[in-house]
Design a protein around this motif. Structure first.
Motif, PDB file in Angstrom:
ATOM      1  N   UNK C  77       0.786  -1.230   0.000  1.00  0.00           N
ATOM      2  CA  UNK C  77       0.000   0.000   0.000  1.00  0.00           C
ATOM      3  C   UNK C  77       0.810   1.268   0.000  1.00  0.00           C
ATOM      4  N   UNK C  78       1.962   1.235   0.626  1.00  0.00           N
ATOM      5  CA  UNK C  78       2.706   2.490   0.751  1.00  0.00           C
ATOM      6  C   UNK C  78       3.989   2.493  -0.041  1.00  0.00           C
ATOM      7  N   UNK C  79       4.615   1.335  -0.177  1.00  0.00           N
ATOM      8  CA  UNK C  79       5.969   1.325  -0.721  1.00  0.00           C
ATOM      9  C   UNK C  79       5.984   1.029  -2.208  1.00  0.00           C
ATOM     10  N   UNK C  80       5.292  -0.050  -2.576  1.00  0.00           N
ATOM     11  CA  UNK C  80       5.471  -0.547  -3.931  1.00  0.00           C
ATOM     12  C   UNK C  80       4.506   0.102  -4.919  1.00  0.00           C
ATOM     13  N   UNK C  81       3.222   0.214  -4.575  1.00  0.00           N
ATOM     14  CA  UNK C  81       2.257   0.709  -5.543  1.00  0.00           C
ATOM     15  C   UNK C  81       1.161   1.469  -4.824  1.00  0.00           C
ATOM     16  N   UNK C  82       1.474   2.671  -4.331  1.00  0.00           N
ATOM     17  CA  UNK C  82       0.459   3.403  -3.576  1.00  0.00           C
ATOM     18  C   UNK C  82      -0.717   3.796  -4.462  1.00  0.00           C
ATOM     19  N   UNK C  83      -1.921   3.565  -3.973  1.00  0.00           N
ATOM     20  CA  UNK C  83      -3.144   3.972  -4.666  1.00  0.00           C
ATOM     21  C   UNK C  83      -4.025   4.685  -3.662  1.00  0.00           C
ATOM     22  N   UNK C  84      -4.655   5.768  -4.110  1.00  0.00           N
ATOM     23  CA  UNK C  84      -5.569   6.453  -3.196  1.00  0.00           C
ATOM     24  C   UNK C  84      -6.919   5.754  -3.287  1.00  0.00           C
ATOM     25  N   UNK C  85      -7.333   5.152  -2.206  1.00  0.00           N
ATOM     26  CA  UNK C  85      -8.598   4.412  -2.198  1.00  0.00           C
ATOM     27  C   UNK C  85      -9.403   4.890  -1.007  1.00  0.00           C
ATOM     28  N   UNK C  86     -10.628   5.287  -1.250  1.00  0.00           N
ATOM     29  CA  UNK C  86     -11.566   5.700  -0.207  1.00  0.00           C
ATOM     30  C   UNK C  86     -11.055   6.860   0.636  1.00  0.00           C
ATOM     31  N   UNK C  87     -10.039   7.570   0.150  1.00  0.00           N
ATOM     32  CA  UNK C  87      -9.501   8.663   0.952  1.00  0.00           C
ATOM     33  C   UNK C  87      -8.769   8.194   2.178  1.00  0.00           C
ATOM     34  N   UNK C  88      -8.456   6.908   2.240  1.00  0.00           N
ATOM     35  CA  UNK C  88      -7.772   6.392   3.419  1.00  0.00           C
ATOM     36  C   UNK C  88      -6.260   6.509   3.214  1.00  0.00           C
ATOM     37  N   UNK C  89      -5.492   6.506   4.325  1.00  0.00           N
ATOM     38  CA  UNK C  89      -4.036   6.598   4.182  1.00  0.00           C
ATOM     39  C   UNK C  89      -3.485   5.373   3.439  1.00  0.00           C
ATOM     40  N   UNK C  90      -2.279   5.526   2.881  1.00  0.00           N
ATOM     41  CA  UNK C  90      -1.672   4.413   2.146  1.00  0.00           C
ATOM     42  C   UNK C  90      -1.463   3.215   3.057  1.00  0.00           C
ATOM     43  N   UNK C  91      -1.002   3.508   4.284  1.00  0.00           N
ATOM     44  CA  UNK C  91      -0.884   2.424   5.250  1.00  0.00           C
ATOM     45  C   UNK C  91      -1.337   2.923   6.603  1.00  0.00           C
ATOM     46  N   UNK C  92      -2.051   2.088   7.308  1.00  0.00           N
ATOM     47  CA  UNK C  92      -2.448   2.405   8.677  1.00  0.00           C
ATOM     48  C   UNK C  92      -2.575   1.076   9.371  1.00  0.00           C
ATOM     49  N   UNK C  93      -2.407   1.065  10.678  1.00  0.00           N
ATOM     50  CA  UNK C  93      -2.544  -0.206  11.384  1.00  0.00           C
ATOM     51  C   UNK C  93      -3.993  -0.669  11.437  1.00  0.00           C
ATOM     52  N   UNK C  94      -4.898   0.207  11.070  1.00  0.00           N
ATOM     53  CA  UNK C  94      -6.318  -0.128  11.254  1.00  0.00           C
ATOM     54  C   UNK C  94      -6.825  -1.085  10.191  1.00  0.00           C
ATOM     55  N   UNK C  95      -6.728  -0.714   8.902  1.00  0.00           N
ATOM     56  CA  UNK C  95      -7.431  -1.543   7.927  1.00  0.00           C
ATOM     57  C   UNK C  95      -6.791  -2.890   7.628  1.00  0.00           C
ATOM     58  N   UNK C  96      -5.436  -3.066   7.729  1.00  0.00           N
ATOM     59  CA  UNK C  96      -4.958  -4.426   7.512  1.00  0.00           C
ATOM     60  C   UNK C  96      -5.044  -5.294   8.755  1.00  0.00           C
ATOM     61  N   UNK C  97      -5.663  -4.768   9.803  1.00  0.00           N
ATOM     62  CA  UNK C  97      -5.684  -5.523  11.046  1.00  0.00           C
ATOM     63  C   UNK C  97      -6.283  -6.916  10.890  1.00  0.00           C
ATOM     64  N   UNK C  98      -7.421  -7.089  10.196  1.00  0.00           N
ATOM     65  CA  UNK C  98      -7.947  -8.452  10.045  1.00  0.00           C
ATOM     66  C   UNK C  98      -6.953  -9.398   9.392  1.00  0.00           C
ATOM     67  N   UNK C  99      -6.242  -8.910   8.377  1.00  0.00           N
ATOM     68  CA  UNK C  99      -5.287  -9.779   7.691  1.00  0.00           C
ATOM     69  C   UNK C  99      -4.150 -10.165   8.637  1.00  0.00           C
ATOM     70  N   UNK C 100      -3.590  -9.184   9.330  1.00  0.00           N
ATOM     71  CA  UNK C 100      -2.472  -9.466  10.235  1.00  0.00           C
ATOM     72  C   UNK C 100      -2.925 -10.389  11.359  1.00  0.00           C
ATOM     73  N   UNK C 101      -4.130 -10.173  11.843  1.00  0.00           N
ATOM     74  CA  UNK C 101      -4.679 -10.984  12.924  1.00  0.00           C
ATOM     75  C   UNK C 101      -4.809 -12.434  12.489  1.00  0.00           C
TER      76      UNK C 101
END
Lengths: 461, 433, 182
Positions: C77-101
Motif C-alpha cells: 500500500x505504501x511502498x510498492x504501488x500506492x493507490x488512493x482508495x476511499x480517501x484512506x491513508x496508504x498504510x495504517x494499522x487499522x485496515x490491515x488488522x484483520x489480515x495481520x490478525x
C-alpha cells in the motif's frame, strides 16, 4: 425416588455418559460396531442419494465455469445473490464445530467430548462447501489467485482495505487450523484403531496417519499443551472469521448493512445455525449407530440451551437493527426497514422472525430440549430460518438501495438452487463417508470421562 | 488428584466470628460528599460549559452502576454454566448487590434536575431542552430533523419511565439472587439454586435490554445525532471488566480477614478469575475495535464525527482527547492483555495490580465515552468539551463509592462469607485449575 | 543378541500407575516413561516433568504472523504501488488488522504444531514398545511403566525386582528388534 447422590447434586440430573458405558463398549460402538452398521442398507442408500446430489453439484459448477455467473439470478443492483448467502450460511455452520471443540474445552465443559470429533468433521465439510462459492462467483474464476499477495510483474496487489481480501485470509486460516485441530485430535484414536485392526492395508493406513503414537506421558504432556494452545487459538479464530464475514456487509454504506453490531451478531447467528446443524446430524446418527450411551439426553439438553441462548442474541440483533434503523432518522434506512416489515420482502422477514425468534422459545422447556425428534424439527426450522435471514440481509438491502430508478427485485434461477442443493448433498455425502471410515467419537476423551466417573464412584463408596 | 490435606469443610470455613468492619463511617462520608456534589450540580457551573457538572455526575455514578451490572451478569453466567469453582466468589457479589437500590438513590439528584428543569443549560442531555441550539447549526433542537425522527424515543416522559424501568430490572434481579442465596444459608433448601438458574436464564435477556437502554439514554444521547448498534454491547463489555476487577479486589481484601475468606481463597480461584478477566479484556477490545473499524471503513460523516471529536479539533489539530484515545488502546487493552496472558500474573499481588489498573482505566473509558460533547459557543462556533477532571467528578465518584462500600460492608458484617449450604460449596472450596 | 530396550510393567488401573510413577520418580530413574490410553490428571507432577515448551513456539509463530501481515500491507500500500482508495491513508494499522490478525493465528498454529512434533519426536512409526504382545491394550484400557536400559540406574535384575514390588499385572523385558537411533 432420587438417590442420595442425585439429591446432593440437583444441578446435574443427567450423567454425561449412560450407566452402561465402559471402555469395552466404547471401543465396540465407536470402532467395530460402527463399521459393521455402516454396511447396512440405509448407509448405502444415503451414499447413493447424496452421490446423486454431488453429481448435480458438479454439473452446476461446470456450467457456471463454462457460461459465467449470468446463469444465476444476479443483476444490478443485486450483484450478490445465492453465492454470498450460501457462503455465509456454510461458514456459519462450520463455526459450531470449532465452538464445541475449542471454546467448550477452555470452559471445561466435559459434555463436548462426545460430540467434538463429529462436529469438527462437520466444520471441515462445511468450510469445503463454503469455499466453493467465493471461487465460483468471481467473474473470472481462473484468476482467483490474485487474492494472494504474491510478487508479480503486473504490479498487482490485493486491496487490503477490502473485506473480501480479509475473507480470503480468514477462511483459509480457519480451514487450515480446523484441519490441524481435527487431525491432531484424531491421532490417538487412529493409534487405537491401528492396534485393533488385523495386519493389512487398513492397518498400514491407520499406522501411517497415527504417526507412531504411543501414549507415552511425555507425548501426552506436549499433546495436551498443543491441544489447549490450539483451542486457545481457535477461539479468537471462530469469533474473528465470522466477524470478518459480517464485515463484508458492515463496512459498506448500503442501507441495512452498515450496522456496527454485525460482527458479534453474525458470530451469534453462526453458532446458532451451527448448533442447529449439529442437532440435525447428531440425532439420527446416535439412533442409527446406537450411541445413546455416549450422546445422552444431557447433550441434547445442552445443544438446545446453546441454540436458545444464541437465538436470543440473534433476536437482540434484530431488535437493535429495527430500533436503530428507525432511530437513525436516515430515510434510506427507514425504507429498508419498511420493506422488511410491510413491503415486498415482508414474507421473508416474518418467516425469519418466526423461525429464529418465535419457534426457538419452545426451547425454554426441558421436555422439548431433551426430546430428540422435537429438537430435530426445531433445528431444521432454525437452519431454514438462518438461510432465509442471510437472504434477507443480502437481497433486500441491495435490491432497494439509494437510487430508486435502479431498484430491482431478485429472482433465483434453477442453477442457483441446483448449486445450493448440490452443496447440501455434498456435505451429507462427506458425512456419510466419515461415519464409515473414521471413529466418530473421540475415544481417548471419553476414556478420560469414564476414568473420572470410576474415580468419583470409588470416592463415594 | 487433589490431596485431602488441603480440603476444607464448609463448617470450618464459614464461622461468622470475625471482626466486624466499620461501615457507618462510609455512609456518613458518602452522604456528605454527595450532598456537596449535589449542591455543585444545582448551583455552580461555568458560563462557557454549564453542563459539565452533569456529565461529571454521570461518570461518577455510572462507574458504580457498571460494577453492579458486571457482577449481575457474571452471576447469571455462573448459574447458567453451572460452574462449581465460583460459588465462593458469588457470596461477595451478593454482598455487593445490597448496594443496588442505593445506587438508584445516588442517581436521584440527576433525575431531580431533569424533572425540575429539563431545558436547563445545566442538563447535558441537550435534547431535553427543545429551545436549545443544536450543534451543527440546524436551528434549535425542536427544529432539528434528526431530533424529530427520534423524538418518539427521546422524550421526557419516556426517559423517566425507562430510567426507573432499568433500575427496576437490576434491583429485582440482584435482590432475588441475594435473598435466595442468603435464605439458603439458613434453610439449606436447594430449591433456591433451581430458582436462581431459571431466573438467570430469563434475566440475561432482560438485563441485556436494560443495559443497552441505559447506555443509549445516559451516554449516547449526549450526542443524539450519533447512533451505533454496538453501543449497548460496549457498555456490557466495559461493565463486565469493571465488575470482575471489583470481585478480585473484594475477594483478596476478604482473604485477609478472619471472618472473611482467610484460608478459603485458593490460588486456583485467582487463576480462574484471571482467565475470565483476560477473556473479557479481549472481548472489550473486540467490541470497541469493531465499532471503530466499521465507522472508520465506511467513513460516513454522520457517524465519524463522534470519533473525530475524540481525536481532533474542528481545525484538525490533535485535541486533549487524542492522548486519552491512544491511552485506551495501549493502556486499557494491550497492557492488561499481555499482563494477564501469562500464567504467573494471575496470582497474588500481580492480579490485584491488574484489577486495580483495570478499574482506573474503566473510569477513563467512561470519561472518554461520556464527556466529549459538541458545545455551541457564543459565536455559534462548535467545539468539543476537552478532557478535565473537576471537583464535582471526584466528589460524586467518591460519594457514590462510599455508599456502595457501606452497603457491601453492612452485608458482609451481617451474613456469612461463603454460601455454606450451597450444594456445590465443597467443589468451590477445593477448586482445580 | 541385541541390547534390550527396557523393562515394561503393566498395570490395570490409572490409580496404580499413578502411584507407581511416583515411586519410580522418587527412586531417581531418569529415562523412563508411562504409557496410557488417555492423559491422567496430575501425571506430570507424579513423573516430575517440567512444563511443555510448546508455548514458546506458539509465541514466535504469532509474532512472525502479525509482522508479516502488517509488512505485506505496508509494502503493497505504501511502498510498492500506492493507490488512493476511499480517501484512506496508504498504510495504517487499522485496515490491515484483520489480515495481520488471521496470519498471527495461522502462524501461531503452525508454530505450535512444529513445536509439538519437535518436542514429541513424532512421527516415529516404529518403537520397541510396539513389539510388546499386549501393546494393543495400551491404547485401550491398560497402563504401563517403561524404564529404558539407557537409564544410569538401570540394572536388569534390580530394576525388575523394583518394578515387581509395585504390584504390576506383569513385567516384561522389551527387546530392541532394530537399532533405533534415538
Amino acid at each position: 425416588m432420587k438417590t442420595a447422590k442425585q439429591e446432593n447434586a440437583p444441578t446435574r440430573p443427567n450423567e454425561l455418559l449412560g450407566p452402561e458405558m465402559s471402555p469395552e463398549l466404547l471401543n465396540q460402538r465407536v470402532g467395530d460396531e460402527a463399521r459393521v452398521r455402516a454396511r447396512a442398507w440405509w448407509w448405502w442408500l444415503a451414499l447413493f442419494a447424496t452421490a446423486g446430489g454431488v453429481f448435480m453439484m458438479f454439473t452446476a459448477i461446470t456450467w457456471v465455469l463454462a457460461k459465467g455467473v449470468g446463469i444465476w439470478g444476479l443483476q444490478i443492483p443485486v450483484a450478490w445473490g445465492f453465492a454470498i448467502i450460501n457462503f455465509v450460511w456454510w461458514i456459519g455452520i462450520g463455526h459450531a464445530g470449532t465452538f464445541i471443540s475449542a471454546i467448550l474445552l477452555l470452559l471445561q465443559q466435559d459434555w463436548r467430548n462426545s460430540i467434538n470429533r463429529f462436529t469438527e468433521a462437520m466444520t471441515l465439510f462445511a468450510v469445503a462447501c463454503a469455499g466453493l462459492f467465493p471461487l465460483l462467483h468471481l467473474g473470472r474464476p481462473q484468476y482467483f489467485y490474485y487474492l494472494i499477495p504474491y510478487p508479480n510483474e503486473m504490479g498487482l496487489w490485493p486491496q487490503f482495505r477490502s473485506p473480501l481480501v480479509w475473507d480470503f485470509f480468514a477462511v483459509s486460516t480457519y480451514g487450515t487450523v480446523s484441519l490441524i485441530f481435527w487431525y491432531l485430535g484424531l491421532v490417538p484414536d487412529l493409534a487405537t484403531m491401528r492396534d485393533r485392526t488385523k495386519p493389512g492395508l487398513r492397518k498400514k493406513i491407520y499406522a501411517f496417519f497415527s504417526l507412531g503414537w504411543l501414549g507415552r506421558d511425555q507425548q501426552w504432556k506436549d499433546y495436551r499443551a498443543l491441544y489447549f494452545m490450539l483451542a486457545g487459538l481457535a477461539t479468537p479464530l471462530v469469533i474473528s472469521v465470522h466477524s470478518i464475514v459480517g464485515l463484508d456487509f458492515a463496512v459498506s454504506i448500503v442501507p441495512g448493512w452498515h450496522s456496527t453490531v454485525f460482527p458479534p451478531y453474525f458470530v451469534a447467528g453462526a453458532i446458532f445455525s451451527g448448533f442447529a446443524m449439529v442437532a440435525t446430524l447428531v440425532i439420527p446418527i446416535r439412533k442409527l449407530f446406537k450411541l445413546e450411551g455416549m450422546i445422552t439426553t444431557r447433550h441434547l439438553d445442552n445443544i438446545g440451551k446453546v441454540m436458545l441462548a444464541t437465538g436470543m442474541m440473534v433476536g437482540f440483533g434484530y431488535v437493535s437493527e429495527v430500533f436503530f434503523e428507525w432511530y437513525s432518522g436516515d430515510a434510506f434506512e427507514m425504507q429498508t426497514l419498511m420493506d422488511r416489515l410491510t413491503g415486498y420482502y415482508a414474507p421473508v422477514f416474518w418467516t425469519v422472525i418466526f423461525c429464529n425468534v418465535i419457534s426457538i422459545q419452545a426451547l425454554w422447556w426441558r421436555g422439548i430440549r431433551t426430546n430428540p425428534w422435537l429438537l430435530w424439527i426445531l433445528a431444521g426450522v432454525a437452519n431454514i430460518g438462518m438461510w432465509m435471514e442471510r437472504y434477507l440481509i443480502v437481497v433486500t438491502s441491495l435490491g432497494h438501495d439509494y437510487l430508486t430508478s435502479s431498484w430491482q427485485d431478485f429472482n433465483a434461477t434453477g442453477w442457483d438452487w441446483a448449486l445450493y442443493l448440490g452443496t447440501l448433498c455434498f456435505f451429507f455425502f462427506l458425512v456419510v463417508l466419515f461415519v464409515r471410515l473414521i471413529p466418530m467419537v473421540s475415544m481417548h476423551e471419553i476414556r478420560e470421562i469414564l476414568h473420572e466417573r470410576a474415580e468419583r464412584g470409588k470416592e463415594a463408596s | 488428584m487433589s490431596s485431602s490435606s488441603d480440603a476444607i469443610s464448609p463448617s470450618l470455613a464459614a464461622s461468622n466470628s470475625g471482626r466486624k468492619e466499620p461501615s457507618t463511617i462510609f455512609l456518613i462520608a458518602g452522604a456528605v460528599l454527595l450532598a456537596i456534589s449535589t449542591i455543585l450540580l444545582f448551583v455552580t457551573g461555568s458560563e462557557a460549559d454549564p453542563a459539565r457538572n452533569f456529565s461529571g455526575w454521570i461518570v461518577g455514578v455510572s462507574f458504580w452502576v457498571s460494577i453492579i451490572i458486571g457482577m449481575l451478569f457474571i452471576t447469571m453466567i455462573w448459574y447458567l454454566f453451572d460452574s462449581g469453582w465460583s460459588i465462593v466468589m458469588r457470596r461477595q457479589v451478593e454482598h455487593a448487590f445490597a448496594a443496588t437500590p442505593w445506587l438508584l438513590v445516588c442517581f436521584l439528584p440527576i433525575i431531580a434536575l431533569v424533572v425540575l428543569d429539563p431545558g436547563s443549560a445545566k442538563v447535558a442531555w441537550t435534547w431535553l431542552g427543545h429551545a436549545k441550539m443544536s450543534p451543527g447549526g440546524h436551528g434549535s433542537v425542536e427544529q432539528d430533523v434528526l431530533y424529530q425522527a427520534k423524538s418518539g424515543y427521546l422524550n421526557y416522559g419516556a426517559l423517566l419511565i425507562r430510567f426507573f424501568g432499568v433500575f427496576a430490572v437490576w434491583i429485582v434481579l440482584t435482590q432475588c439472587f441475594r435473598k435466595w442465596s442468603l435464605k439458603m444459608d439458613e434453610t439449606g433448601d436447594h430449591k433456591y439454586v433451581h430458582w436462581a438458574r431459571k431466573l438467570s436464564a430469563a434475566g440475561i435477556p432482560l438485563c441485556a435490554a436494560a443495559t443497552t437502554i441505559a447506555a443509549i439514554d445516559w451516554f449516547k444521547s449526549m450526542n443524539y445525532h450519533w447512533f451505533s448498534t454496538m453501543y449497548g454491547v460496549w457498555f456490557f463489555a466495559a461493565s463486565m471488566r469493571a465488575g470482575l476487577a471489583a470481585i478480585v479486589l473484594a475477594m483478596f481484601w476478604q482473604s485477609r480477614r478472619d471472618g472473611g475468606l482467610k484460608g478459603i481463597l485458593k490460588p486456583a480461584h485467582a487463576y480462574l478469575m484471571g482467565c475470565i478477566m483476560l477473556a473479557f479484556t479481549i472481548f472489550w477490545a473486540y467490541i470497541s475495535f469493531s465499532q471503530f473499524f466499521l465507522i472508520y471503513s465506511a467513513n460516513i460523516p454522520e457517524e465519524t464525527f463522534w470519533y473525530n471529536m475524540r481525536e481532533l479539533t474542528e481545525e484538525g489539530m490533535k485535541n486533549s482527547w487524542f492522548v486519552i484515545s491512544r491511552l485506551l488502546i495501549y493502556g486499557y487493552f494491550f497492557v492488561p492483555f499481555l499482563w494477564l496472558l501469562f500464567y504467573t500474573n494471575k496470582f497474588g499481588w500481580r492480579i490485584i495490580a491488574a484489577a486495580s489498573y483495570i478499574l482506573v482505566f474503566h473510569l477513563i473509558d467512561l470519561y472518554w465515552n461520556i464527556l466529549p460533547q459538541e458545545l455551541v459557543g457564543e459565536h455559534h462556533e462548535i467545539f468539543t468539551r476537552g478532557f478535565s477532571i473537576m471537583p464535582v467528578d471526584i466528589l460524586t465518584w467518591l460519594g457514590t463509592g462510599c455508599i456502595f462500600l457501606w452497603a457491601y460492608l453492612k452485608s458482609s458484617n451481617q451474613y456469612r462469607p461463603i454460601p455454606i449450604r450451597d450444594p456445590r460449596i465443597l467443589e468451590s472450596l477445593n477448586p482445580n485449575e | 543378541m541385541s541390547k534390550p530396550y527396557g523393562i515394561l510393567a503393566l498395570f490395570n488401573t490409572a490409580q496404580e500407575i499413578y502411584h507407581a510413577a511416583e515411586s519410580v520418580r522418587d527412586a531417581g530413574y531418569k529415562r523412563w516413561d508411562c504409557i496410557t490410553p488417555f492423559p491422567i490428571h496430575g501425571m506430570n507432577e507424579a513423573m516430575g516433568l517440567k512444563r511443555s515448551l510448546v508455548g514458546a513456539f506458539t509465541l514466535v509463530g504469532g509474532l512472525t504472523g502479525f509482522t508479516t501481515g502488517m509488512t505485506i500491507a505496508w509494502f503493497a500500500g505504501e511502498f510498492n504501488y500506492p493507490l488512493i482508495v476511499q480517501g484512506k491513508p496508504f498504510f495504517s494499522f487499522v485496515f490491515p488488522f484483520p489480515v495481520a490478525y488471521e496470519l498471527t493465528i495461522l502462524l501461531s498454529a503452525f508454530g505450535t504444531l512444529i513445536g509439538m512434533f519437535l518436542t514429541n519426536r513424532l512421527p516415529r512409526h516404529h518403537h520397541p514398545v510396539m513389539d510388546y504382545s499386549n501393546f494393543h491394550r495400551l491404547t485401550d484400557d491398560k497402563f504401563a511403566v517403561v524404564i529404558e536400559t539407557d537409564d544410569p540406574l538401570y540394572d536388569e535384575a534390580k530394576t525388575k525386582r523394583f518394578l515387581e514390588e509395585l504390584h504390576p499385572a506383569e513385567v516384561v523385558v522389551l527387546e530392541n528388534k532394530e537399532e533405533v537411533k534415538a
